[in-house]
Design an enzyme around this catalytic site. Structure first.
Site, PDB file in Angstrom:
ATOM      1  N   ARG A 177      36.461 -21.668  32.042  1.00 20.19           N
ATOM      2  CA  ARG A 177      36.397 -21.404  30.595  1.00 20.19           C
ATOM      3  C   ARG A 177      36.074 -19.917  30.448  1.00 20.19           C
ATOM      4  NH1 ARG A 177      35.590 -26.242  27.833  1.00 20.19           N
ATOM      5  NH2 ARG A 177      36.189 -25.081  25.982  1.00 20.19           N
ATOM      6  N   ASP A 199      42.942 -31.820  23.006  1.00 24.49           N
ATOM      7  CA  ASP A 199      41.740 -32.646  22.824  1.00 24.49           C
ATOM      8  C   ASP A 199      42.061 -34.102  22.541  1.00 24.49           C
ATOM      9  OD1 ASP A 199      39.749 -30.062  21.167  1.00 24.49           O
ATOM     10  OD2 ASP A 199      40.326 -30.397  23.244  1.00 24.49           O
ATOM     11  N   CYS A 249      33.516 -25.738  33.038  1.00 25.76           N
ATOM     12  CA  CYS A 249      33.052 -27.097  32.725  1.00 25.76           C
ATOM     13  C   CYS A 249      34.038 -28.045  33.397  1.00 25.76           C
ATOM     14  CB  CYS A 249      32.984 -27.301  31.221  1.00 25.76           C
ATOM     15  SG  CYS A 249      34.584 -27.373  30.471  1.00 25.76           S
ATOM     16  N   LYS A 286      33.632 -30.969  14.438  1.00 26.00           N
ATOM     17  CA  LYS A 286      32.732 -30.305  15.392  1.00 26.00           C
ATOM     18  C   LYS A 286      33.196 -28.878  15.657  1.00 26.00           C
ATOM     19  CE  LYS A 286      33.394 -30.999  19.995  1.00 26.00           C
ATOM     20  NZ  LYS A 286      33.549 -29.806  20.830  1.00 26.00           N
ATOM     21  N   ASN A 287      34.526 -28.720  15.873  1.00 24.42           N
ATOM     22  CA  ASN A 287      35.040 -27.415  16.321  1.00 24.42           C
ATOM     23  C   ASN A 287      35.211 -26.406  15.194  1.00 24.42           C
ATOM     24  OD1 ASN A 287      34.917 -28.405  18.853  1.00 24.42           O
ATOM     25  ND2 ASN A 287      37.108 -28.767  19.072  1.00 24.42           N
ATOM     26  N   ARG A 345      28.076 -35.740  22.529  1.00 24.33           N
ATOM     27  CA  ARG A 345      28.217 -34.320  22.191  1.00 24.33           C
ATOM     28  C   ARG A 345      29.117 -34.132  20.982  1.00 24.33           C
ATOM     29  NH1 ARG A 345      29.437 -30.193  26.841  1.00 24.33           N
ATOM     30  NH2 ARG A 345      29.549 -29.036  24.904  1.00 24.33           N
TER      31      ARG A 345
END
Ligand code: EPZ
Length: 419
Positions: free
Chosen positions: A121, A304, A116, A22-23, A396
């Site tokens: 952020r 993460d 968030c 994803k990143n 997500r």
């Protein structure tokens, strides 16, 4: 929004493959803004954040088609140089179209990403780096307003090895006039994947993946065909799912070299880890025991994977000490884990985890992506039924999460939520 219904107990076993990262994928999509012709990206995970980034590119006026992990992006004929609030607010990585828009079109209007659930952020380093390259940056009415009559190379130092700032600046630099050097750059594997993508477009980049990146500006960038690297965070999450159930699983799909410290920590906690060309396997021959962990920028222990690791350590023998150095509010999952019977105390950036013999199933709610994954892992081992609400957060960043876990023997299903 749906919820997960999980019956705890089964030891996970078998082989599972992680999706593309994803990143990385989100940034490759942002970089495609600069291409003179079509980009074709393979191994793109079908997750909510990718869908939102597709909406951002479509809002700019680009063509986007996605099928079976293959994403084709074509240039906009009359681009709208903006990323609107209603999209950036959903997914802060949308801010990474800022550098590409300024570099290619000389102007950009991008909504300020709010905070968030895991903390503030900021994007001050993104803006400072672009200003050093000659962009006129301002903020008004919640939007970053940027203009540039061409960007110029510069030699800059990041105060913190920020992944997003490194990426935004690197992307802008590939169309700047002259050479840009970024010191104290983030070294995550996704940075190197983005550099490979940009190089395929014709950029000249040295040092991606190290703390000093040198970019020599080009005049234009062509389209490119590229395959996204595997998602190391998803691989780590699936390995931890096996560990918390004391199972035995092989996870394919990412380079073991991208998870070295994490693998070492799991060994230290008593897991048997093997890494080879096929992937990474885990088994738990004896007990999982407590360890000390500090999250750090890559190659340090990944923030993460911190919430998911917390869940495993909640059922370990002995006490663990976790320090979260990246985000200022990433222990949100602790209250929910304690509702499942964990014994975790937090104080500022530190958590003390006293292992308990077994968690007990209960209704809990996901507060963010990785906290949601951690609660699923806890439910896999808890006695009885665990309901995880607000699993949109999990959608997500994890593709077919319940399918992958069920294929390993987990009793998990997605059901409509009455909440
Ligand atoms: C990326 O976020 C990842 N997201 C995050 O993954 C990951 O946790 C993070 O890097 C760190 O590895 C994506 O790639 C889409 P940072 P990013 O810039 O780029 C502060 C997940 O679960 N900071 O390295 O936002 C910032 O406030 C997500 O997949 C500034 O102060 O991370 C934060 O405390 C969560 N000013 C810290 O640095 C800036 O200009 C890390 O930020 C930029 C950042």
């Amino acid at each position: 929004m749906d919820k997960y219904l999980i019956e705890g107990g089964p030891r996970l076993a078998g082989t599972v493959r992680a999706s593309g990262a994803k990143n990385s994928a989100l940034k490759l999509m942002a970089a495609a803004v600069m291409a003179e012709d079509a980009c074709l990206i393979h191994n793109v995970p079908d997750i909510m954040d990718v869908r939102i980034m597709m909406d951002v590119l479509a809002y700019i006026g680009m063509g986007v088609t996605f099928s079976g992990g293959d994403l084709e992006i074509t240039p906009a004929t009359a681009p709208r140089l903006e990323a609107p609030y209603h999209l950036v607010q959903k997914m802060r990585a949308a801010v990474e179209v800022l550098g590409p828009l300024i570099a290619r079109h000389g102007r950009a209007r991008v909504a300020m990403p709010g905070g968030c659930n895991i903390g503030a952020r900021q994007v001050d380093m993104h803006m400072k780096g672009l200003a050093l390259m000659g962009a006129r940056m301002g903020v008004s009415h919640g939007y970053i307003e940027a203009e540039a009559d061409g960007l110029s190379g510069t030699h800059l130092y990041l105060d913190f090895a920020s992944m997003g700032a490194t990426e935004n600046i690197m992307m802008a630099a590939v169309l700047a006039d002259g050479v840009t050097v970024v010191e104290n750059a983030a070294k995550e594997p996704e940075i190197a994947d983005l550099a490979a993508f940009l190089s395929g477009m014709g950029a000249r980049i040295e040092g991606a993946g190290t703390s000093t990146i040198e970019i020599e500006g080009s005049r234009t960038l062509s389209g490119v065909e590229h395959t996204v690297i595997g998602d190391r965070i998803e691989v780590g999450t699936l390995l931890l799912a096996a560990a918390i159930t004391r199972g035995e699983v092989l996870v394919e799909g990412a380079d073991p070299g991208h998870l070295e410290i994490f693998i070492e920590k799991m060994r230290e906690a008593g897991c048997e880890m093997r890494a080879d060309g096929r992937g990474i396997s885990v088994s738990v021959p004896r007990e999982v025991t407590g360890v000390e962990i500090s999250t750090l920028p890559y190659p340090g222990f990944p923030t993460d994977l911190q919430p998911q690791t917390l869940a495993v350590l909640a059922t370990a023998q002995g006490t663990s000490f976790i320090t979260e150095n990246i985000f200022d509010n990433r222990f949100m999952v602790v209250d929910e884990l304690n509702r499942l019977g964990a014994s975790i105390k937090t104080n500022d950036h530190h958590a003390i985890v006293r292992g308990v013999p077994r968690l007990s199933g209960a209704p809990v709610s996901a507060t963010d992506l990785r906290a949601g994954a951690a609660l699923v892992l806890a439910g896999l081992s808890a006695e009885g039924t665990t309901e995880v609400y607000d699993i949109g957060h999990i959608d997500r960043g994890y593709e077919r999460f319940e399918e992958k876990l069920a294929s390993l023997g987990a009793k998990i299903e997605r059901v409509p939520s009455e909440a």
